[in-house]
Design a protein around this motif. Structure first.
Motif, PDB file in Angstrom:
ATOM      1  N   GLY A  90       0.771  -1.395  -0.499  1.00  0.00           N
ATOM      2  CA  GLY A  90      -0.011   0.043  -0.266  1.00  0.00           C
ATOM      3  C   GLY A  90       0.769   1.169  -0.142  1.00  0.00           C
ATOM      4  N   GLU A  91       2.276   1.063   0.614  1.00  0.00           N
ATOM      5  CA  GLU A  91       2.868   2.127   0.931  1.00  0.00           C
ATOM      6  C   GLU A  91       3.348   2.916  -0.453  1.00  0.00           C
ATOM      7  OE1 GLU A  91       7.465   3.542   1.988  1.00  0.00           O
ATOM      8  OE2 GLU A  91       5.703   2.456   3.571  1.00  0.00           O
ATOM      9  N   TYR A  92       3.257   1.916  -2.390  1.00  0.00           N
ATOM     10  CA  TYR A  92       3.193   2.336  -3.589  1.00  0.00           C
ATOM     11  C   TYR A  92       2.148   2.943  -4.170  1.00  0.00           C
ATOM     12  CZ  TYR A  92       7.285  -0.638  -3.682  1.00  0.00           C
ATOM     13  OH  TYR A  92       8.938  -0.957  -3.055  1.00  0.00           O
ATOM     14  N   VAL A  93       1.090   2.641  -3.520  1.00  0.00           N
ATOM     15  CA  VAL A  93      -0.022   3.636  -4.036  1.00  0.00           C
ATOM     16  C   VAL A  93       0.093   5.253  -2.831  1.00  0.00           C
ATOM     17  CG1 VAL A  93      -2.985   3.985  -3.299  1.00  0.00           C
ATOM     18  CG2 VAL A  93      -1.570   1.242  -3.743  1.00  0.00           C
ATOM     19  N   ALA A  94       0.531   5.145  -1.980  1.00  0.00           N
ATOM     20  CA  ALA A  94       0.614   6.126  -1.141  1.00  0.00           C
ATOM     21  C   ALA A  94       1.685   7.149  -2.131  1.00  0.00           C
ATOM     22  CB  ALA A  94       1.053   6.520   0.445  1.00  0.00           C
ATOM     23  N   LEU A  95       2.864   6.179  -2.683  1.00  0.00           N
ATOM     24  CA  LEU A  95       3.988   7.225  -2.830  1.00  0.00           C
ATOM     25  C   LEU A  95       2.536   7.502  -4.583  1.00  0.00           C
ATOM     26  CD1 LEU A  95       6.855   5.282  -2.339  1.00  0.00           C
ATOM     27  CD2 LEU A  95       6.175   7.402  -1.822  1.00  0.00           C
ATOM     28  N   PHE A  96       2.310   7.084  -4.658  1.00  0.00           N
ATOM     29  CA  PHE A  96       1.492   7.421  -5.738  1.00  0.00           C
ATOM     30  C   PHE A  96       0.499   8.962  -5.793  1.00  0.00           C
ATOM     31  CE2 PHE A  96      -2.375   7.148  -8.296  1.00  0.00           C
ATOM     32  CZ  PHE A  96      -3.047   7.201  -9.799  1.00  0.00           C
ATOM     33  N   ALA A  97      -0.270   8.844  -4.737  1.00  0.00           N
ATOM     34  CA  ALA A  97      -0.695  10.129  -4.789  1.00  0.00           C
ATOM     35  C   ALA A  97      -0.460  10.889  -4.229  1.00  0.00           C
ATOM     36  CB  ALA A  97      -2.065   9.203  -3.437  1.00  0.00           C
ATOM     37  N   ALA A  98       1.198  10.528  -3.908  1.00  0.00           N
ATOM     38  CA  ALA A  98       1.767  11.576  -3.638  1.00  0.00           C
ATOM     39  C   ALA A  98       2.694  12.403  -4.857  1.00  0.00           C
ATOM     40  CB  ALA A  98       3.005  11.942  -2.189  1.00  0.00           C
ATOM     41  N   GLY A  99       2.959  12.070  -6.096  1.00  0.00           N
ATOM     42  CA  GLY A  99       3.269  12.311  -7.539  1.00  0.00           C
ATOM     43  C   GLY A  99       4.724  12.093  -7.223  1.00  0.00           C
ATOM     44  N   THR A 100       4.913  10.478  -6.517  1.00  0.00           N
ATOM     45  CA  THR A 100       6.259  10.368  -6.390  1.00  0.00           C
ATOM     46  C   THR A 100       6.777   9.643  -7.800  1.00  0.00           C
ATOM     47  OG1 THR A 100       7.167  10.610  -3.947  1.00  0.00           O
ATOM     48  CG2 THR A 100       8.374   8.952  -5.604  1.00  0.00           C
ATOM     49  N   PHE A 101       5.511   8.788  -8.597  1.00  0.00           N
ATOM     50  CA  PHE A 101       6.302   8.414 -10.019  1.00  0.00           C
ATOM     51  C   PHE A 101       4.635   8.222 -10.090  1.00  0.00           C
ATOM     52  CE2 PHE A 101       6.784   5.195  -6.726  1.00  0.00           C
ATOM     53  CZ  PHE A 101       5.079   4.768  -6.706  1.00  0.00           C
ATOM     54  N   ASP A 102       4.490   8.438 -11.511  1.00  0.00           N
ATOM     55  CA  ASP A 102       2.699   8.071 -12.145  1.00  0.00           C
ATOM     56  C   ASP A 102       2.509   6.710 -12.580  1.00  0.00           C
ATOM     57  OD1 ASP A 102       3.891   6.858 -14.055  1.00  0.00           O
ATOM     58  OD2 ASP A 102       3.956   8.768 -15.518  1.00  0.00           O
ATOM     59  N   PHE A 103       0.959   6.494 -12.298  1.00  0.00           N
ATOM     60  CA  PHE A 103       0.633   5.655 -12.480  1.00  0.00           C
ATOM     61  C   PHE A 103       1.189   4.253 -13.119  1.00  0.00           C
ATOM     62  CE2 PHE A 103      -2.721   1.963 -14.627  1.00  0.00           C
ATOM     63  CZ  PHE A 103      -3.131   2.029 -13.089  1.00  0.00           C
ATOM     64  N   LEU A 104       1.023   4.196 -14.358  1.00  0.00           N
ATOM     65  CA  LEU A 104       2.319   3.666 -15.210  1.00  0.00           C
ATOM     66  C   LEU A 104       3.775   3.270 -14.429  1.00  0.00           C
ATOM     67  CD1 LEU A 104       1.941   1.181 -17.925  1.00  0.00           C
ATOM     68  CD2 LEU A 104       3.082   3.157 -18.889  1.00  0.00           C
ATOM     69  N   THR A 105       4.093   4.239 -14.425  1.00  0.00           N
ATOM     70  CA  THR A 105       5.429   3.810 -13.727  1.00  0.00           C
ATOM     71  C   THR A 105       5.592   3.184 -12.508  1.00  0.00           C
ATOM     72  OG1 THR A 105       6.610   5.893 -15.055  1.00  0.00           O
ATOM     73  CG2 THR A 105       7.786   4.637 -12.697  1.00  0.00           C
ATOM     74  N   GLY A 106       4.635   3.589 -11.294  1.00  0.00           N
ATOM     75  CA  GLY A 106       4.616   2.879 -10.341  1.00  0.00           C
ATOM     76  C   GLY A 106       3.925   1.388 -10.660  1.00  0.00           C
ATOM     77  N   LEU A 107       3.073   0.985 -11.480  1.00  0.00           N
ATOM     78  CA  LEU A 107       2.603  -0.574 -11.793  1.00  0.00           C
ATOM     79  C   LEU A 107       3.946  -0.964 -12.375  1.00  0.00           C
ATOM     80  CD1 LEU A 107       0.659  -2.423 -11.595  1.00  0.00           C
ATOM     81  CD2 LEU A 107      -0.041  -1.908 -14.409  1.00  0.00           C
ATOM     82  N   GLU A 108       4.380  -0.385 -13.083  1.00  0.00           N
ATOM     83  CA  GLU A 108       5.757  -1.036 -13.871  1.00  0.00           C
ATOM     84  C   GLU A 108       6.752  -1.834 -12.328  1.00  0.00           C
ATOM     85  OE1 GLU A 108       8.160   1.759 -16.344  1.00  0.00           O
ATOM     86  OE2 GLU A 108       7.164   0.967 -17.928  1.00  0.00           O
ATOM     87  N   ILE A 109       6.920  -0.444 -11.683  1.00  0.00           N
ATOM     88  CA  ILE A 109       8.029  -1.203 -10.255  1.00  0.00           C
ATOM     89  C   ILE A 109       7.535  -1.950  -9.275  1.00  0.00           C
ATOM     90  CG2 ILE A 109       8.890   0.227  -8.287  1.00  0.00           C
ATOM     91  CD1 ILE A 109       9.012   2.750  -9.517  1.00  0.00           C
ATOM     92  N   VAL A 110       5.870  -1.794  -9.058  1.00  0.00           N
ATOM     93  CA  VAL A 110       4.857  -2.861  -8.422  1.00  0.00           C
ATOM     94  C   VAL A 110       5.253  -4.517  -8.784  1.00  0.00           C
ATOM     95  CG1 VAL A 110       3.245  -4.071  -7.203  1.00  0.00           C
ATOM     96  CG2 VAL A 110       3.942  -1.129  -7.016  1.00  0.00           C
ATOM     97  N   ALA A 111       5.354  -4.706 -10.776  1.00  0.00           N
ATOM     98  CA  ALA A 111       5.295  -6.065 -11.016  1.00  0.00           C
ATOM     99  C   ALA A 111       6.663  -6.529 -11.044  1.00  0.00           C
ATOM    100  CB  ALA A 111       5.221  -5.404 -12.272  1.00  0.00           C
TER     101      ALA A 111
END
Length: 288
Positions: A90-111
């Motif tokens: 869930g911390e990755y969703v928090a960082l997406f919400a905070a603009g640390t990365f965009d949706f697509l980048t966050g998903l690549e990292i999570v994958a």
């Protein structure tokens, strides 16, 4: 008032998550499908419980549904939170919400995170109820030295992590001291020393990304403190093999002016943990 959004992790997954969200964000769903090489909607709505529990699927599904849940809540309420925090994944969703990365980048990292964690040596996790963390560490050191404290969730609720055989005999280790020892439906010894190799490889993977300083206040699982100017890649790398300090994080947030918590995403697991932490928390004295 301090508006706080909390984002759940793997323990909140279940078939059917995101059902109402996918039609609202078709462009992001298409992006997710392209990254995953399959339909994320089909994964969430039509896969079996066993398939969705595969770490590779759980983490990516929970990230997508968590991110869409956040966007939907902001669109519906018009409110941006003051602080965000997420439990493990869930911390990755928090960082997406905070603009640390965009949706697509966050998903690549999570994958990639999910893939590396799934490849780690087989292990398991269990929740130990009714025993203080220091006593848990003492008993583990003497009777199950390969098992680590993984999640400090709430007073009286600590998750431990280690080799599956050792997890299987923890009821014997804790005996009558524990109110219960509950094995968790996960495929690895997450947030333990057994994830060290995965964390190292993940850190090397993150060097190809430029992660922005969060624009919202994000509480780190590793430190139980806001990221501030700390490097997101460093904290995320450490998070894989370090304990999730959820109870400490919530206790610190309860010190904020009039904290208002909202769990954003599937389930109410974190809402229950907040209630447990709040029950044992001493409110700050009013200022003069």
């Amino acid at each position: 008032m301090t508006l706080i959004h909390l984002f759940p992790g793997q323990g909140s997954h279940r078939p059917g998550i995101g059902r109402d969200l996918f039609p609202k964000f078709p462009h992001l769903v298409r992006q997710a499908d392209a990254v995953l090489g399959r339909s994320v909607e089909d994964l969430c709505l039509h896969s079996s419980a066993a398939e969705l529990t595969d770490t590779r699927n759980t983490q990516t599904a929970m990230y997508v549904v968590g991110a869409l849940s956040y966007l939907d809540r902001v669109r519906e309420t018009g409110e941006i939170p003051d602080v965000v925090a997420g439990h493990s994944l869930g911390e990755y969703v928090a960082l997406f919400a905070a603009g640390t990365f965009d949706f697509l980048t966050g998903l690549e990292i999570v994958a990639q995170r999910a893939e590396l964690m799934a490849r780690a040596p087989e292990g398991g996790m269990a929740a130990v109820l009714g025993v203080e963390p220091d006593r848990i560490r003492d008993l583990l050191a003497r009777h199950a030295p390969e098992v680590d404290v993984a999640n400090l969730n709430a007073p009286g609720q600590t998750v431990v992590s280690g080799p599956r055989a050792d997890i299987g005999r923890l009821a014997e280790v804790f005996g009558d001291e524990a109110r219960a020892v509950v094995p968790l439906n996960v495929g690895g010894a997450f947030h333990s020393r057994h994830m060290a190799a995965a964390a190292e490889e993940f850190g090397a993977f993150l060097t190809q990304y430029r992660l922005a300083t969060p624009r919202l206040e994000v509480v780190s699982n590793v430190t139980a403190e806001p990221y501030g100017t700390q490097d997101p890649a460093t904290l995320l790398t450490r998070q894989i093999a370090a304990p999730v300090r959820w109870s400490d994080s919530v206790a610190a947030l309860l010190e904020r002016p009039e904290p208002e918590f909202h769990e954003v995403g599937p389930g109410q697991v974190l809402t229950g943990l907040v209630a447990q932490v709040r029950a044992g928390h001493r409110a700050p004295a009013p200022s003069a």
